[in-house]
Design an enzyme around this catalytic site. Structure first.
Site, PDB file in Angstrom:
ATOM      1  N   ASP A  67      36.437  36.314  49.024  1.00 26.14           N
ATOM      2  CA  ASP A  67      36.588  37.573  48.307  1.00 26.14           C
ATOM      3  C   ASP A  67      36.125  37.455  46.861  1.00 26.14           C
ATOM      4  OD1 ASP A  67      37.511  38.858  50.514  1.00 26.14           O
ATOM      5  OD2 ASP A  67      39.585  39.055  49.846  1.00 26.14           O
ATOM      6  N   ASN A 139      39.501  45.159  42.324  1.00 24.85           N
ATOM      7  CA  ASN A 139      40.826  44.725  42.772  1.00 24.85           C
ATOM      8  C   ASN A 139      41.919  45.084  41.775  1.00 24.85           C
ATOM      9  OD1 ASN A 139      40.598  43.674  45.331  1.00 24.85           O
ATOM     10  ND2 ASN A 139      40.807  41.539  44.741  1.00 24.85           N
ATOM     11  N   ASP A 169      56.193  37.977  32.673  1.00 26.09           N
ATOM     12  CA  ASP A 169      55.014  37.157  32.407  1.00 26.09           C
ATOM     13  C   ASP A 169      53.730  37.974  32.350  1.00 26.09           C
ATOM     14  OD1 ASP A 169      56.664  35.005  32.371  1.00 26.09           O
ATOM     15  OD2 ASP A 169      55.932  34.078  34.220  1.00 26.09           O
ATOM     16  N   ALA A 181      45.969  41.674  47.240  1.00 23.62           N
ATOM     17  CA  ALA A 181      45.615  40.488  46.465  1.00 23.62           C
ATOM     18  C   ALA A 181      46.799  40.064  45.584  1.00 23.62           C
ATOM     19  CB  ALA A 181      44.361  40.777  45.648  1.00 23.62           C
ATOM     20  N   TYR A 182      46.591  39.895  44.299  1.00 21.19           N
ATOM     21  CA  TYR A 182      47.620  39.396  43.391  1.00 21.19           C
ATOM     22  C   TYR A 182      48.842  40.319  43.382  1.00 21.19           C
ATOM     23  CZ  TYR A 182      49.220  36.975  39.102  1.00 21.19           C
ATOM     24  OH  TYR A 182      49.914  36.242  38.179  1.00 21.19           O
ATOM     25  N   LEU A 184      50.191  41.958  45.773  1.00 19.62           N
ATOM     26  CA  LEU A 184      51.061  41.655  46.913  1.00 19.62           C
ATOM     27  C   LEU A 184      51.919  40.424  46.621  1.00 19.62           C
ATOM     28  CD1 LEU A 184      51.841  42.252  49.885  1.00 19.62           C
ATOM     29  CD2 LEU A 184      49.985  40.728  50.568  1.00 19.62           C
ATOM     30  N   SER A 185      51.323  39.415  45.986  1.00 19.07           N
ATOM     31  CA  SER A 185      52.069  38.203  45.640  1.00 19.07           C
ATOM     32  C   SER A 185      53.198  38.493  44.658  1.00 19.07           C
ATOM     33  CB  SER A 185      51.122  37.159  45.033  1.00 19.07           C
ATOM     34  OG  SER A 185      50.113  36.797  45.937  1.00 19.07           O
TER      35      SER A 185
END
EC number: 2.7.1.23
Length: 281
Positions: A67, A139, A169, A181-182, A184-185
């Site tokens: 990706d 994204n 953070d 991507a990020y 979801l994390s």
């Protein structure tokens, strides 16, 4: 059909898979282009052109990588208005929807024009620092702290109305495409890529309850940063174009007027990828 292949030669299998893709495309009647200096040995029947000319002459761009390779190439595809298909050599590959074992079927269909183009929305991020500048993201736009341990205070506005004050953070502002991507994390929701919406998620929020927020795509999201002079703050789009954001600076994120076209062979490609790659089916 003229296809421009862009391999990420830092991937161990990229050269072998590129050669395999060339053979499949040639056998299906496609013309294949590689860029001069692409670090791929001379392949029979391939035209080697300067990158700008290759983008101009091709009908479709194929990336060979993950990706990240698509995200890196997307801005050029946007400039030249070319659709993009990714052959996945990465771990997950939600954007790169052609796996190596699917190349024979999917590249043959591509060469014969048997595919659709899925339009994906983009975000524009206007960074108001000492000098204002704009960045584009397929994204996500991510605002995050440097290496020190203190949290950052954020004010989040929607159309000039304060909707959240939080510490953590960082903040992720993602498209539906970037929701897997990020975002979801960080606990964000998965959005149907055909929805036009903006997801705002905190990174490691210093709170017992800090849910992600989903806004309509016509909203303007403004992030104000207060690091209290204790931290370096960075902003990046799609994991690239990292730059410093001064204490007290702000970022405005809104829907871009442009969109990127991803090659798809089924309206269910996104959900098939989620099913296989997140649930392991």
């Amino acid at each position: 059909m003229t296809v421009f292949i862009i391999p990420n030669t830092t991937k161990p299998r990229a050269r072998t898979v590129t050669a395999q893709a060339v053979r499949i495309l040639h056998s299906a009647g496609a013309d294949v282009i590689l860029a001069i200096g692409s670090d791929v040995k001379t392949l029979p029947g391939v035209r080697y052109l300067p990158q700008e000319q290759a983008f101009t002459e091709c009908d479709v761009v194929i990336t060979v990588g993950g990706d990240g390779t698509i995200l890196h190439t997307a801005k050029d595809c946007l400039e030249y208005d070319k659709p993009i298909l990714g052959i996945n050599l990465g771990r997950m590959g939600f954007l790169a929807t052609c796996e190596v074992n699917e190349m024979q079927a999917k590249l043959t269909r591509l060469a014969k024009g048997q595919f659709q183009c899925d339009k994906r929305m983009l975000l524009n991020a206007i960074v108001d620092d000492d000098v204002s500048h704009a960045q584009t993201a397929l994204n996500d736009v991510v605002i995050y702290k440097g290496h020190r341990l203190q949290t950052i205070d954020f004010n989040i506005y929607c159309d000039a109305i304060l909707v959240n004050h939080c510490s953590g953070d960082g903040v992720i502002i993602s498209t539906p495409t970037g929701s897997t991507a990020y975002s979801l994390s960080a606990g964000g929701p998965i959005l149907d890529a055909h929805i036009e919406g903006i997801v705002v998620s905190m990174i490691c929020a210093h709170s017992l309850h800090q849910p992600s927020m989903v806004f309509a795509a016509d909203r303007c999201i403004r992030i104000e940063v207060n690091a209290k002079g204790r931290n370096e703050i960075f902003i990046s789009t799609d994991g690239e174009e990292e730059s410093l954001l001064r204490d007290g600076g702000h970022v405005e994120v809104e829907l871009s007027r442009q969109s990127i076209r991803l090659v798809t062979f089924s309206l269910a490609d996104q959900f098939d990828a989620i099913d296989r790659k997140l649930r392991g089916r």
